[in-house]
Design a protein around this motif. Structure first.
Motif, PDB file in Angstrom:
ATOM      1  N   LEU A 148      64.387   3.303   8.259  1.00 42.16           N
ATOM      2  CA  LEU A 148      64.253   2.432   9.429  1.00 42.16           C
ATOM      3  C   LEU A 148      63.224   3.036  10.369  1.00 42.16           C
ATOM      4  O   LEU A 148      63.321   4.202  10.752  1.00 42.16           O
ATOM      5  CB  LEU A 148      65.596   2.282  10.148  1.00 42.16           C
ATOM      6  CG  LEU A 148      65.562   1.517  11.482  1.00 42.16           C
ATOM      7  CD1 LEU A 148      65.064   0.094  11.276  1.00 42.16           C
ATOM      8  CD2 LEU A 148      66.943   1.527  12.135  1.00 42.16           C
ATOM      9  N   LEU A 149      62.245   2.235  10.742  1.00 38.79           N
ATOM     10  CA  LEU A 149      61.176   2.654  11.645  1.00 38.79           C
ATOM     11  C   LEU A 149      61.390   1.944  12.973  1.00 38.79           C
ATOM     12  O   LEU A 149      61.418   0.707  13.027  1.00 38.79           O
ATOM     13  CB  LEU A 149      59.822   2.295  11.027  1.00 38.79           C
ATOM     14  CG  LEU A 149      58.539   2.648  11.782  1.00 38.79           C
ATOM     15  CD1 LEU A 149      58.468   4.137  12.094  1.00 38.79           C
ATOM     16  CD2 LEU A 149      57.331   2.206  10.965  1.00 38.79           C
ATOM     17  N   LEU A 190      66.380  -6.330  12.892  1.00 35.85           N
ATOM     18  CA  LEU A 190      65.517  -5.613  11.957  1.00 35.85           C
ATOM     19  C   LEU A 190      64.716  -6.591  11.105  1.00 35.85           C
ATOM     20  O   LEU A 190      65.209  -7.646  10.707  1.00 35.85           O
ATOM     21  CB  LEU A 190      66.354  -4.710  11.042  1.00 35.85           C
ATOM     22  CG  LEU A 190      67.331  -3.742  11.705  1.00 35.85           C
ATOM     23  CD1 LEU A 190      67.929  -2.812  10.656  1.00 35.85           C
ATOM     24  CD2 LEU A 190      66.663  -2.951  12.811  1.00 35.85           C
ATOM     25  N   VAL A 191      63.475  -6.217  10.820  1.00 41.65           N
ATOM     26  CA  VAL A 191      62.629  -7.031   9.945  1.00 41.65           C
ATOM     27  C   VAL A 191      62.122  -6.157   8.805  1.00 41.65           C
ATOM     28  O   VAL A 191      61.759  -4.998   9.002  1.00 41.65           O
ATOM     29  CB  VAL A 191      61.441  -7.647  10.712  1.00 41.65           C
ATOM     30  CG1 VAL A 191      61.933  -8.643  11.737  1.00 41.65           C
ATOM     31  CG2 VAL A 191      60.596  -6.578  11.389  1.00 41.65           C
ATOM     32  N   ASP A 200      61.055  -3.340   0.156  1.00 45.53           N
ATOM     33  CA  ASP A 200      62.494  -3.352  -0.122  1.00 45.53           C
ATOM     34  C   ASP A 200      63.199  -2.077   0.337  1.00 45.53           C
ATOM     35  O   ASP A 200      64.422  -1.971   0.200  1.00 45.53           O
ATOM     36  CB  ASP A 200      62.794  -3.564  -1.612  1.00 45.53           C
ATOM     37  CG  ASP A 200      62.230  -4.880  -2.136  1.00 45.53           C
ATOM     38  OD1 ASP A 200      62.196  -5.853  -1.362  1.00 45.53           O
ATOM     39  OD2 ASP A 200      61.823  -4.930  -3.306  1.00 45.53           O
ATOM     40  N   CYS A 201      62.444  -1.120   0.864  1.00 48.97           N
ATOM     41  CA  CYS A 201      63.076   0.124   1.342  1.00 48.97           C
ATOM     42  C   CYS A 201      62.713   0.450   2.791  1.00 48.97           C
ATOM     43  O   CYS A 201      63.149   1.481   3.308  1.00 48.97           O
ATOM     44  CB  CYS A 201      62.667   1.301   0.454  1.00 48.97           C
ATOM     45  SG  CYS A 201      63.406   1.277  -1.193  1.00 48.97           S
ATOM     46  N   LEU A 202      61.924  -0.392   3.453  1.00 47.01           N
ATOM     47  CA  LEU A 202      61.436  -0.069   4.795  1.00 47.01           C
ATOM     48  C   LEU A 202      61.665  -1.248   5.735  1.00 47.01           C
ATOM     49  O   LEU A 202      61.291  -2.375   5.436  1.00 47.01           O
ATOM     50  CB  LEU A 202      59.948   0.279   4.742  1.00 47.01           C
ATOM     51  CG  LEU A 202      59.285   0.726   6.048  1.00 47.01           C
ATOM     52  CD1 LEU A 202      59.949   1.995   6.584  1.00 47.01           C
ATOM     53  CD2 LEU A 202      57.790   0.961   5.839  1.00 47.01           C
ATOM     54  N   TRP A 203      62.271  -0.940   6.889  1.00 48.28           N
ATOM     55  CA  TRP A 203      62.544  -1.944   7.911  1.00 48.28           C
ATOM     56  C   TRP A 203      62.005  -1.472   9.252  1.00 48.28           C
ATOM     57  O   TRP A 203      61.874  -0.265   9.508  1.00 48.28           O
ATOM     58  CB  TRP A 203      64.044  -2.193   8.037  1.00 48.28           C
ATOM     59  CG  TRP A 203      64.613  -3.035   6.946  1.00 48.28           C
ATOM     60  CD1 TRP A 203      64.885  -4.371   6.974  1.00 48.28           C
ATOM     61  CD2 TRP A 203      65.001  -2.586   5.644  1.00 48.28           C
ATOM     62  NE1 TRP A 203      65.400  -4.782   5.770  1.00 48.28           N
ATOM     63  CE2 TRP A 203      65.473  -3.711   4.934  1.00 48.28           C
ATOM     64  CE3 TRP A 203      64.961  -1.351   5.007  1.00 48.28           C
ATOM     65  CZ2 TRP A 203      65.935  -3.623   3.627  1.00 48.28           C
ATOM     66  CZ3 TRP A 203      65.410  -1.257   3.699  1.00 48.28           C
ATOM     67  CH2 TRP A 203      65.892  -2.385   3.026  1.00 48.28           C
ATOM     68  N   LEU A 204      61.720  -2.445  10.114  1.00 47.26           N
ATOM     69  CA  LEU A 204      61.200  -2.182  11.455  1.00 47.26           C
ATOM     70  C   LEU A 204      62.153  -2.756  12.492  1.00 47.26           C
ATOM     71  O   LEU A 204      62.618  -3.895  12.358  1.00 47.26           O
ATOM     72  CB  LEU A 204      59.817  -2.829  11.623  1.00 47.26           C
ATOM     73  CG  LEU A 204      59.238  -2.841  13.044  1.00 47.26           C
ATOM     74  CD1 LEU A 204      58.845  -1.434  13.477  1.00 47.26           C
ATOM     75  CD2 LEU A 204      58.030  -3.788  13.123  1.00 47.26           C
ATOM     76  N   LEU A 205      62.429  -1.970  13.525  1.00 49.86           N
ATOM     77  CA  LEU A 205      63.081  -2.479  14.725  1.00 49.86           C
ATOM     78  C   LEU A 205      61.976  -2.666  15.752  1.00 49.86           C
ATOM     79  O   LEU A 205      61.468  -1.696  16.308  1.00 49.86           O
ATOM     80  CB  LEU A 205      64.146  -1.511  15.236  1.00 49.86           C
ATOM     81  CG  LEU A 205      64.874  -1.902  16.530  1.00 49.86           C
ATOM     82  CD1 LEU A 205      65.450  -3.310  16.439  1.00 49.86           C
ATOM     83  CD2 LEU A 205      65.968  -0.898  16.852  1.00 49.86           C
TER      84      LEU A 205
END
Length: 383
Positions: A148-149, A190-191, A200-205
């Motif tokens: 999560l970034l 989250l996107v 499929d392994c990285l999300w952004l707040l």
């Protein structure tokens, strides 16, 4: 075996490989702590001597590039002709044979303290906190780590550089959740970040347009210790969903930064070095002055709250030795510090181009020198 190529000189080679094979290669190389180009070199060298060559399904292949010792790729192509296979098939078989010969190490025990927390901070603007934190997060996710970034900077550079919109000022946001002014699940904000082998392994707040109010509201709150614990409180529900949480901090030393530093502290039961702060700097004097102020803030926070916040290391960003004595002597100063220099990211056009195109660097130019340095930094956090 006498190798008919130079192990010192390398050349770029390009092949088309299926995405699952590329991902497996990147994950395995990260697990074993070696460079991808070294893994491919070993695989090709061994494949040349193999007698049996099982075919690999290369349908749906996309571009994959790496650097091999000069002459080795020509040797591979020469061996493909009598075997009546394509160069892409030869490269795929080489990588497959390397993967089979280097199984994944035994999985580590489940973590009991939640996600590892990497806080990227420096009160000096323009040092590249955003590009470094984003690149390391992409590199971690590329190896299969759920990451999560978090764009924790009111300016929202991270959100916009990755091609996403900032949350509207009336919408729920991280800041509103921290101030108990929002209802609902933070996870709904989250996107997923698309593109590259990290998909499929990285999300952004994303950042929100109201985030500039957070510091002032934290300063006036009367809730006990909310100034330091607000970020941890709202992220607690997400920690079991991710293996890494990467926080891109604002260029300030206010209460918002306090919450990020506290979030990155070493928790009870957590081994030293698992979480902490990473400090992007440049090879010039003002970065040193800014670090001194950040170090004082960390010392005061640790003393006041009786916690330990570990500096995991520095990343020297935008480095160009052509700047002469100022750059080289400053780099030597960073390298002489007690904390390690985790990587030296060169000043090259690829990062600027990726920002301009609003694409993640490891999707836009996955094989550039900057991307490989960011991968090497990420590997240091996967032990």
């Amino acid at each position: 075996m006498t190798v008919p190529y130079s192990p010192e000189d390398r050349e770029k080679v390009v092949a088309k490989l299926p995405v699952p094979l590329r991902r497996e290669l990147k994950v395995r190389a990260a697990e074993l702590g070696i460079d991808i180009q070294e893994a491919v070199t070993e695989g090709v060298t061994a494949w040349l001597d193999l007698q049996d060559h099982a075919a690999v399904d290369t349908s749906g292949g996309s571009s994959f590039s790496t650097y091999l010792p000069a002459g080795l790729y020509e040797k591979l192509k020469g061996a493909c002709k009598p075997r009546k296979i394509s160069y892409n098939q030869g490269m795929a078989q080489s990588i497959r044979s390397w993967l089979d010969a280097h199984p994944s190490p035994r999985p580590t025990p489940p973590r009991t303290t939640g996600a590892r927390r990497l806080v990227f901070g420096n009160q000096k603007g323009g040092v590249g906190k955003t590009s470094v934190s984003a690149g390391v997060a992409q590199a971690l996710a590329e190896t299969g780590k759920r990451t999560l970034l978090i764009d924790f900077d009111p300016q929202g550079h991270l959100t916009r550089q990755l091609g996403y919109e900032m949350l509207d000022i009336e919408s729920p946001s991280l800041a509103k959740h921290m101030l108990a002014d929002a209802e609902g699940d933070l996870q709904a904000l989250l996107v997923p970040i698309k593109g590259g082998d990290f998909e499929d392994c990285l999300w952004l707040l994303p950042a929100c347009k109201d985030a500039f109010l957070l510091d002032a509201k934290l300063a006036t709150t009367r809730a006990v210790r909310i100034k330091e614990t607000a970020l941890e409180r709202v992220l607690a529900g997400l920690e079991q969903e991710f293996e890494f949480i990467v926080v891109d901090c604002p260029p300030s030393l206010g209460y918002t930064m306090d919450t990020a530093l506290y979030y990155g502290r070493t928790r009870e039961g957590e081994e030293p070095g698992q979480s902490g702060i990473v400090i992007p700097v440049q090879a010039e004097d003002t970065s040193g002055d800014a670090y001194d102020m950040l170090a004082e803030q960390m010392d005061d926070l640790c003393e006041d709250l009786k916690v330990e916040i570990q500096t995991l290391g520095f990343v020297v960003n935008l480095y160009d030795a052509r700047n002469g004595y100022i750059a080289t002597s400053s780099l030597e100063s960073w390298q002489s510090m007690d904390e390690p220099v985790l990587g030296i990211v060169p000043e090259l056009k690829e990062q600027r181009e990726a920002v301009r195109r609003k694409e993640p660097l490891l999707a836009y130019e996955p094989d550039c020198e900057q991307a490989n340095v960011l991968r090497s930094i990420a590997r240091r956090f996967q032990g």
